[in-house]
Design a protein around this motif. Structure first.
Motif, mmCIF file in Angstrom:
data_model
loop_
_atom_site.group_PDB
_atom_site.id
_atom_site.type_symbol
_atom_site.label_atom_id
_atom_site.label_comp_id
_atom_site.label_asym_id
_atom_site.label_seq_id
_atom_site.Cartn_x
_atom_site.Cartn_y
_atom_site.Cartn_z
ATOM 1 N N LEU A 1 26.757 -9.834 29.768
ATOM 2 C CA LEU A 1 26.718 -9.965 31.248
ATOM 3 C C LEU A 1 25.338 -10.646 31.667
ATOM 4 O O LEU A 1 25.260 -10.965 32.868
ATOM 5 C CB LEU A 1 26.809 -8.731 31.507
ATOM 6 C CG LEU A 1 28.116 -8.115 32.103
ATOM 7 C CD1 LEU A 1 28.128 -6.614 32.362
ATOM 8 C CD2 LEU A 1 28.875 -9.026 33.216
ATOM 9 N N GLU A 2 24.362 -10.593 30.678
ATOM 10 C CA GLU A 2 23.128 -11.290 31.074
ATOM 11 C C GLU A 2 23.241 -12.730 31.503
ATOM 12 O O GLU A 2 22.531 -13.184 32.647
ATOM 13 C CB GLU A 2 22.067 -11.056 29.701
ATOM 14 C CG GLU A 2 21.083 -10.472 30.082
ATOM 15 C CD GLU A 2 20.239 -10.408 28.719
ATOM 16 O OE1 GLU A 2 19.817 -11.270 28.243
ATOM 17 O OE2 GLU A 2 20.638 -9.476 27.654
ATOM 18 N N HIS A 3 24.351 -13.577 31.094
ATOM 19 C CA HIS A 3 24.391 -14.785 31.339
ATOM 20 C C HIS A 3 25.493 -15.182 32.208
ATOM 21 O O HIS A 3 26.121 -16.044 32.028
ATOM 22 C CB HIS A 3 24.772 -15.764 29.883
ATOM 23 C CG HIS A 3 23.710 -15.552 28.961
ATOM 24 N ND1 HIS A 3 23.418 -14.791 27.977
ATOM 25 C CD2 HIS A 3 22.328 -16.123 29.134
ATOM 26 C CE1 HIS A 3 22.399 -15.136 27.270
ATOM 27 N NE2 HIS A 3 21.659 -15.648 27.967
ATOM 28 N N ILE A 4 25.723 -14.084 33.334
ATOM 29 C CA ILE A 4 26.864 -14.291 34.224
ATOM 30 C C ILE A 4 26.703 -15.728 34.747
ATOM 31 O O ILE A 4 27.602 -16.173 35.178
ATOM 32 C CB ILE A 4 26.938 -12.944 35.114
ATOM 33 C CG1 ILE A 4 28.052 -12.988 35.901
ATOM 34 C CG2 ILE A 4 25.627 -12.955 35.935
ATOM 35 C CD1 ILE A 4 29.286 -12.809 35.294
ATOM 36 N N LEU A 5 25.402 -15.999 35.165
ATOM 37 C CA LEU A 5 25.280 -17.306 35.893
ATOM 38 C C LEU A 5 25.805 -18.518 35.123
ATOM 39 O O LEU A 5 26.565 -19.209 35.712
ATOM 40 C CB LEU A 5 23.959 -17.385 36.380
ATOM 41 C CG LEU A 5 23.608 -18.097 37.532
ATOM 42 C CD1 LEU A 5 24.118 -17.270 38.816
ATOM 43 C CD2 LEU A 5 22.169 -18.495 37.751
ATOM 44 N N LEU A 6 25.510 -18.236 33.925
ATOM 45 C CA LEU A 6 26.021 -19.579 32.989
ATOM 46 C C LEU A 6 27.294 -19.338 32.782
ATOM 47 O O LEU A 6 28.043 -20.541 32.853
ATOM 48 C CB LEU A 6 25.219 -19.218 31.479
ATOM 49 C CG LEU A 6 25.542 -20.387 30.680
ATOM 50 C CD1 LEU A 6 24.900 -21.797 30.810
ATOM 51 C CD2 LEU A 6 25.327 -19.950 29.250
ATOM 52 N N ILE A 7 28.019 -18.413 32.837
ATOM 53 C CA ILE A 7 29.352 -18.232 32.880
ATOM 54 C C ILE A 7 29.994 -18.849 34.084
ATOM 55 O O ILE A 7 31.056 -19.714 34.167
ATOM 56 C CB ILE A 7 29.799 -17.066 32.681
ATOM 57 C CG1 ILE A 7 29.619 -16.171 31.247
ATOM 58 C CG2 ILE A 7 31.476 -16.519 32.952
ATOM 59 C CD1 ILE A 7 29.845 -14.790 31.304
ATOM 60 N N VAL A 8 29.552 -18.365 35.174
ATOM 61 C CA VAL A 8 30.082 -18.981 36.643
ATOM 62 C C VAL A 8 29.990 -20.457 36.728
ATOM 63 O O VAL A 8 30.933 -21.363 37.014
ATOM 64 C CB VAL A 8 29.693 -18.335 37.702
ATOM 65 C CG1 VAL A 8 30.067 -18.692 38.910
ATOM 66 C CG2 VAL A 8 29.750 -16.924 37.592
ATOM 67 N N LYS A 9 28.759 -20.959 36.363
ATOM 68 C CA LYS A 9 28.346 -22.355 36.273
ATOM 69 C C LYS A 9 29.155 -23.171 35.290
ATOM 70 O O LYS A 9 29.928 -23.987 35.532
ATOM 71 C CB LYS A 9 26.913 -22.700 35.835
ATOM 72 C CG LYS A 9 26.214 -23.981 36.763
ATOM 73 C CD LYS A 9 24.698 -23.716 36.262
ATOM 74 C CE LYS A 9 24.504 -23.965 34.775
ATOM 75 N NZ LYS A 9 23.110 -23.948 34.489
ATOM 76 N N SER A 10 29.546 -22.867 34.112
ATOM 77 C CA SER A 10 30.404 -23.649 33.142
ATOM 78 C C SER A 10 31.959 -23.463 33.576
ATOM 79 O O SER A 10 32.444 -24.724 33.635
ATOM 80 C CB SER A 10 30.232 -22.943 31.912
ATOM 81 O OG SER A 10 29.052 -22.590 31.206
ATOM 82 N N THR A 11 32.268 -22.342 34.316
ATOM 83 C CA THR A 11 33.612 -22.078 34.589
ATOM 84 C C THR A 11 33.864 -23.191 35.808
ATOM 85 O O THR A 11 34.744 -24.021 35.838
ATOM 86 C CB THR A 11 33.985 -21.034 35.333
ATOM 87 O OG1 THR A 11 33.358 -19.782 34.323
ATOM 88 C CG2 THR A 11 35.318 -20.705 35.699
ATOM 89 N N LEU A 12 32.761 -23.350 36.708
ATOM 90 C CA LEU A 12 33.051 -24.292 37.785
ATOM 91 C C LEU A 12 33.093 -25.731 37.368
ATOM 92 O O LEU A 12 33.986 -26.481 37.933
ATOM 93 C CB LEU A 12 31.859 -24.009 38.883
ATOM 94 C CG LEU A 12 32.300 -24.006 40.356
ATOM 95 C CD1 LEU A 12 33.245 -23.168 40.703
ATOM 96 C CD2 LEU A 12 31.274 -23.953 41.161
ATOM 97 N N PHE A 13 32.057 -26.223 36.770
ATOM 98 C CA PHE A 13 31.769 -27.553 36.339
ATOM 99 C C PHE A 13 33.006 -27.846 35.414
ATOM 100 O O PHE A 13 33.618 -29.126 35.778
ATOM 101 C CB PHE A 13 30.574 -27.857 35.652
ATOM 102 C CG PHE A 13 29.392 -27.597 36.417
ATOM 103 C CD1 PHE A 13 29.399 -27.535 38.069
ATOM 104 C CD2 PHE A 13 28.210 -27.385 36.048
ATOM 105 C CE1 PHE A 13 28.469 -27.549 38.678
ATOM 106 C CE2 PHE A 13 27.067 -27.259 37.010
ATOM 107 C CZ PHE A 13 27.222 -27.569 38.305
ATOM 108 N N SER A 14 33.175 -27.050 34.243
ATOM 109 C CA SER A 14 34.309 -27.613 33.467
ATOM 110 C C SER A 14 35.653 -27.675 34.121
ATOM 111 O O SER A 14 36.475 -28.346 34.071
ATOM 112 C CB SER A 14 34.408 -26.596 32.263
ATOM 113 O OG SER A 14 33.397 -27.054 31.280
ATOM 114 N N GLY A 15 35.624 -26.622 35.056
ATOM 115 C CA GLY A 15 36.830 -26.049 35.534
ATOM 116 C C GLY A 15 37.368 -27.715 36.788
ATOM 117 O O GLY A 15 38.716 -28.087 36.799
#
Lengths: 276, 168
Positions: free
Chosen positions: B136-150
């Motif tokens: 959960l610490e890296h939630i920002l990284l998760i959202v960022k990767s989801t958006l860009f890769s998405g």
């Protein structure tokens, strides 16, 4: 009884989904624990075969760069060799160089990832070439990772660019040691943590492996200090290390076997057992 | 007819896996952005086909990709999830008409198709990156990767659908 059966039939998609999702989660969690016997790895006949095929084509595009790298290494080794022969003639015999504890094997990287938070490499050598788990892997320029699974003909390597990876490293100048880890941000920068604040840290200093583990010989190159950070009240430095290796461009590597590893581990285990 | 569908989907399965591992995984746009367009298989799987079969095939597809990428079971989990919720997303994007077998994905309006592909891809990527990064610490990284890769994946999937939709 009938109701239960109806329940299963009505919800069969949901139950199937739950079952498969649980299996996937099991594989995922298993992959997060360091080298427990894994089922799903790219070190198997099918994936290894396809990756070798790919690398046999893509090899041609990188030939020039790889040759330059090897030439560079040759140059460095030749200078070392010439220095060594001078030393040997001066100091008579030095048996350390004759029976080295380490055996090197060459291998080729057929798959390499560096854009995830847990990165692995696949090598075209496996158990049949006497590669086994926990051997170190280095390239001409420095450290790469540790073998974490093998099949007959292929092996996967836990890259230093993996949040699970933790490698003993030290400052070349002062022998203060810490752990090399990675914060997933930049494939060219790793972090060295737990360096005591007494250590003289200068940007540009070289970091090498510590030789406290049975995996890597002492003094394998890692990188140079790029930046450091000492949190207030903390007794330890956090260092950013610029890696010598370009982890995004690897082809020829060496797998290191420590011939004494078994003996050392056995001894250490025996000591642990006595203490318990 | 059944045999024909079977053949087409087998070829599609293999072709998409090969496309993913040999080409798309090596893109590394801006250092870490890769499209995961192999899920096209799940998106264009016959709409009236057996749902359990799709869930199982999606799991198999994900596991194959996991095997190549050494990523444990993250792709398998994300794939079986979007295969399971596909009927609801279909209803959400195309209305109830999809249940009467009257639509083909290649023939729907661009807006409907975009919402279908977009929702499926973003859900898949979010689960994928959450499980892969697993903190959960890296939630920002998760959202960022989801958006860009998405975004990258959506473009490629829409391209693939346009390229291979049969013209009658």
């Amino acid at each position: 009884m009938q109701q239960i059966i109806y329940f299963f039939i009505r919800n069969k998609n949901f139950l199937l989904f739950l079952f498969l999702f649980a299996i996937s989660l099991f594989f995922t969690i298993q992959s997060h624990t360091y080298h427990s016997g894994k089922f799903v790895t790219s070190a198997n006949f099918l994936t290894g075969g396809i990756y070798s095929f790919e690398s046999s084509i893509s090899d041609y595009f990188g030939l020039e760069k790889q040759n330059l790298k090897l030439v560079e290494e040759n140059k460095r080794l030749r200078t070392q060799l010439s220095q060594l022969t001078e030393n040997v003639t001066a100091k008579v015999e030095d048996s350390i160089f004759l029976n080295s504890r380490f055996r090197f094997r060459t291998a080729k990287v057929i798959n390499n990832t560096y854009s995830k938070s847990k990165n692995y490499l696949t090598l075209n050598r496996g158990a049949i070439d006497s590669i086994s788990i926990d051997m170190g892997v280095i390239s001409p320029k420095g450290i790469i990772g540790i073998v974490n699974a093998t099949s007959e003909n292929y092996a996967t390597v836990l890259s230093i660019l993996n949040t699970e990876s933790q490698i003993n490293a030290r400052l070349k100048k002062s022998n203060h040691f810490g752990s090399l880890v990675w914060n997933t941000k930049d494939p060219n920068v790793a972090q060295l943590i737990d360096i005591p604040r007494l250590a003289p840290v200068v940007i540009g200093d070289t970091v090498v492996t510590g030789g406290r583990s049975t995996i890597f010989p002492e003094g394998v190159l890692i990188g140079t200090i790029k930046d450091y950070n000492l949190e207030e009240g903390s007794n330890y430095y956090d260092l950013d290390i610029e890696l010598f290796n370009d982890m995004t461009n690897l082809r020829h590597v060496y797998v290191i076997e420590n011939l004494d590893a078994e003996e050392i581990l056995e001894l250490e285990n025996a000591v642990d057992d006595v203490e318990q | 007819m059944l045999n024909n569908d079977f053949f087409i989907n087998t070829v599609r399965f293999i072709a998409l896996v090969l496309l993913q591992i040999l080409l798309l995984n090596n893109i590394n746009f801006m250092g870490y952005i890769n499209p995961y367009a192999y899920i096209t298989f799940i998106l264009v799987f016959p709409l009236n086909a057996n749902k359990s079969l799709l869930i199982f095939l999606a799991f198999l597809l994900g596991l194959t990709i996991d095997m190549f990428m050494d990523s444990g079971g993250v792709h398998a989990a994300a794939c079986s999830f979007i295969a399971y919720i596909r009927p609801w997303i279909l209803k959400f994007s195309f209305g109830v008409s999809y249940e009467h077998n009257t639509i083909r994905i290649g023939k729907t309006s661009m807006a409907q198709r975009f919402s279908y592909v977009g929702v499926m891809v973003l859900l898949h990527h979010f689960i994928l990156f959450s499980l892969e990064i697993f903190s959960l610490e890296h939630i920002l990284l998760i959202v960022k990767s989801t958006l860009f890769s998405g975004i990258f994946t959506i473009l490629i999937v829409l391209g693939l659908i346009i390229l291979f939709s049969r013209k009658n």
